[in-house]
Design a protein around this motif. Structure first.
Motif, short mmCIF file in Angstrom:
data_model
loop_
_atom_site.label_atom_id
_atom_site.label_comp_id
_atom_site.label_asym_id
_atom_site.label_seq_id
_atom_site.Cartn_x
_atom_site.Cartn_y
_atom_site.Cartn_z
N LYS A 31 0.73 -1.28 0.04
CA LYS A 31 0.06 -0.11 -0.01
C LYS A 31 0.78 1.22 -0.08
CE LYS A 31 -3.62 0.17 2.78
NZ LYS A 31 -4.95 0.18 2.15
N ASN A 32 0.53 2.22 -0.80
CA ASN A 32 1.27 3.51 -0.82
C ASN A 32 0.21 4.55 -1.44
OD1 ASN A 32 3.39 5.31 -0.30
ND2 ASN A 32 3.75 5.27 -2.46
N LYS A 33 -0.27 5.34 -0.66
CA LYS A 33 -1.49 6.35 -1.26
C LYS A 33 -1.57 7.63 -0.38
CE LYS A 33 -5.41 4.72 1.46
NZ LYS A 33 -6.70 4.30 1.31
N PHE A 34 -2.14 8.68 -1.07
CA PHE A 34 -2.52 9.78 -0.25
C PHE A 34 -4.04 9.92 -0.42
CE2 PHE A 34 -0.47 11.96 -3.84
CZ PHE A 34 -1.34 12.62 -4.21
N ALA A 35 -4.61 10.64 0.65
CA ALA A 35 -6.01 10.93 0.44
C ALA A 35 -6.36 12.33 0.76
CB ALA A 35 -6.74 9.85 1.18
N THR A 36 -7.22 13.07 0.30
CA THR A 36 -7.81 14.26 0.91
C THR A 36 -9.50 14.23 1.09
OG1 THR A 36 -8.12 14.89 -1.43
CG2 THR A 36 -5.98 15.47 -0.47
N PHE A 54 -8.69 17.79 5.84
CA PHE A 54 -7.83 16.74 6.41
C PHE A 54 -7.13 16.14 5.01
CE2 PHE A 54 -6.80 12.65 8.02
CZ PHE A 54 -6.08 13.06 9.19
N ASN A 55 -5.84 15.80 5.15
CA ASN A 55 -5.07 14.98 4.28
C ASN A 55 -4.23 14.13 5.08
OD1 ASN A 55 -2.24 16.21 4.73
ND2 ASN A 55 -3.21 18.05 4.30
N SER A 56 -3.96 12.66 4.34
CA SER A 56 -3.05 11.79 4.88
C SER A 56 -2.44 11.02 3.91
CB SER A 56 -4.03 11.00 5.79
OG SER A 56 -4.91 10.27 4.95
N SER A 57 -1.34 10.35 4.34
CA SER A 57 -0.68 9.36 3.52
C SER A 57 -0.58 8.19 4.37
CB SER A 57 0.70 9.96 2.81
OG SER A 57 1.58 10.23 3.85
N LYS A 58 -0.34 6.89 3.74
CA LYS A 58 0.09 5.88 4.08
C LYS A 58 0.76 4.71 3.57
CE LYS A 58 -2.33 1.85 6.69
NZ LYS A 58 -3.56 1.49 7.30
N PHE A 59 1.78 4.28 4.08
CA PHE A 59 2.71 3.21 3.16
C PHE A 59 2.85 2.15 4.01
CE2 PHE A 59 6.56 1.10 3.01
CZ PHE A 59 6.93 1.06 1.76
#
Length: 235
Positions: A123-128, A163-168
């Motif tokens: 998994k590797n993504k960012f979200a808004t 809000f923003n976030s990223s996950k790896f």
């Protein structure tokens, strides 16, 4: 003779009553036409793409968007089939890619491109997550009585990132970040939706970049969003 007079009076009364009913119907239809508008709730599901990607950045998997809200209709012509639309909504958008957001020892954000042959990850993504204001110029073939019609709605969508976030998740462990300061709080773009009745195609093209002040080595990260999907309007 008397019976004939009664029949004449009876049929004349029917004609008068019929005329009054038709006049009342015309009045009701005219009143409906004068008040008719297409106020609508909307729900949209999109496939999200990244434009203007830095060299080496690519997407993988399914990047999705979910949008919902309400649009107020303001007809501008006598037939009321051309109107302005002003709305308010919420959206969430995710982007799966090989673009890593991490932090250095000083707590500063770093940006790099992952090579699958060197680093494995699941998994590797960012979200808004945004509040949005859609502004539309609307054309349709609908009337006050007809609920199935063709439409073309074009305009702009202005969003503010709440809000923003990223996950790896992979060989480097699990890396999570939020409130990443390089994300642009204000994001806006051109929109168009077109179709018949329930099924409508929706397209969004971002006019500004998702991030600012982010760099991979010496290259600026100026990626914008392109969203393609379906939008459903609910009266």
């Amino acid at each position: 003779m008397r019976n004939y007079l009664i029949l004449i009076v009876f049929f004349a009364s029917l004609q008068i009553a019929s005329a009054q009913v038709e006049e009342a119907k015309d009045s009701i239809v005219k009143e409906l036409d004068n008040k008719y508008r297409e106020d609508q709730f909307y729900v949209s599901i999109t496939y999200n793409l990244l434009g203007d990607k830095p060299e080496g950045v690519s997407q993988s998997g399914f990047s999705s968007g979910f949008h919902l809200g309400f649009i107020r209709d303001f007809p501008i012509n006598k037939r009321r089939n051309i109107a302005f639309g002003v709305g308010l909504g919420l959206s969430s958008n995710s982007f799966n890619h090989n673009f890593l957001i991490s932090k250095d020892s000083d707590g500063e954000f770093n940006y790099s491109v992952l090579d699958k042959s060197e680093v494995n990850y699941s998994k590797n993504k960012f979200a808004t997550y945004m509040v949005e204001v859609p502004l539309q110029l609307r054309w349709r073939t609908s009337t006050a009585e007809e609920g199935k019609f063709w439409r073309i709605y074009a305009g702009v969508n202005v969003g503010y990132v709440l809000f923003n976030s990223s996950k790896f998740r992979g060989d480097l462990g699990t890396i999570k970040h939020s409130k990443i300061d390089s994300f642009n709080d204000l994001q806006y773009g051109l929109t168009m939706s077109a179709g018949f009745n329930t099924w409508n195609v929706y397209v969004y093209y971002g006019l500004n970049s998702i991030m600012s002040n982010a760099r991979i080595d010496s290259e600026s990260v100026d990626m914008n969003a392109l969203k393609v999907g379906l939008i459903f309007y609910i009266l």
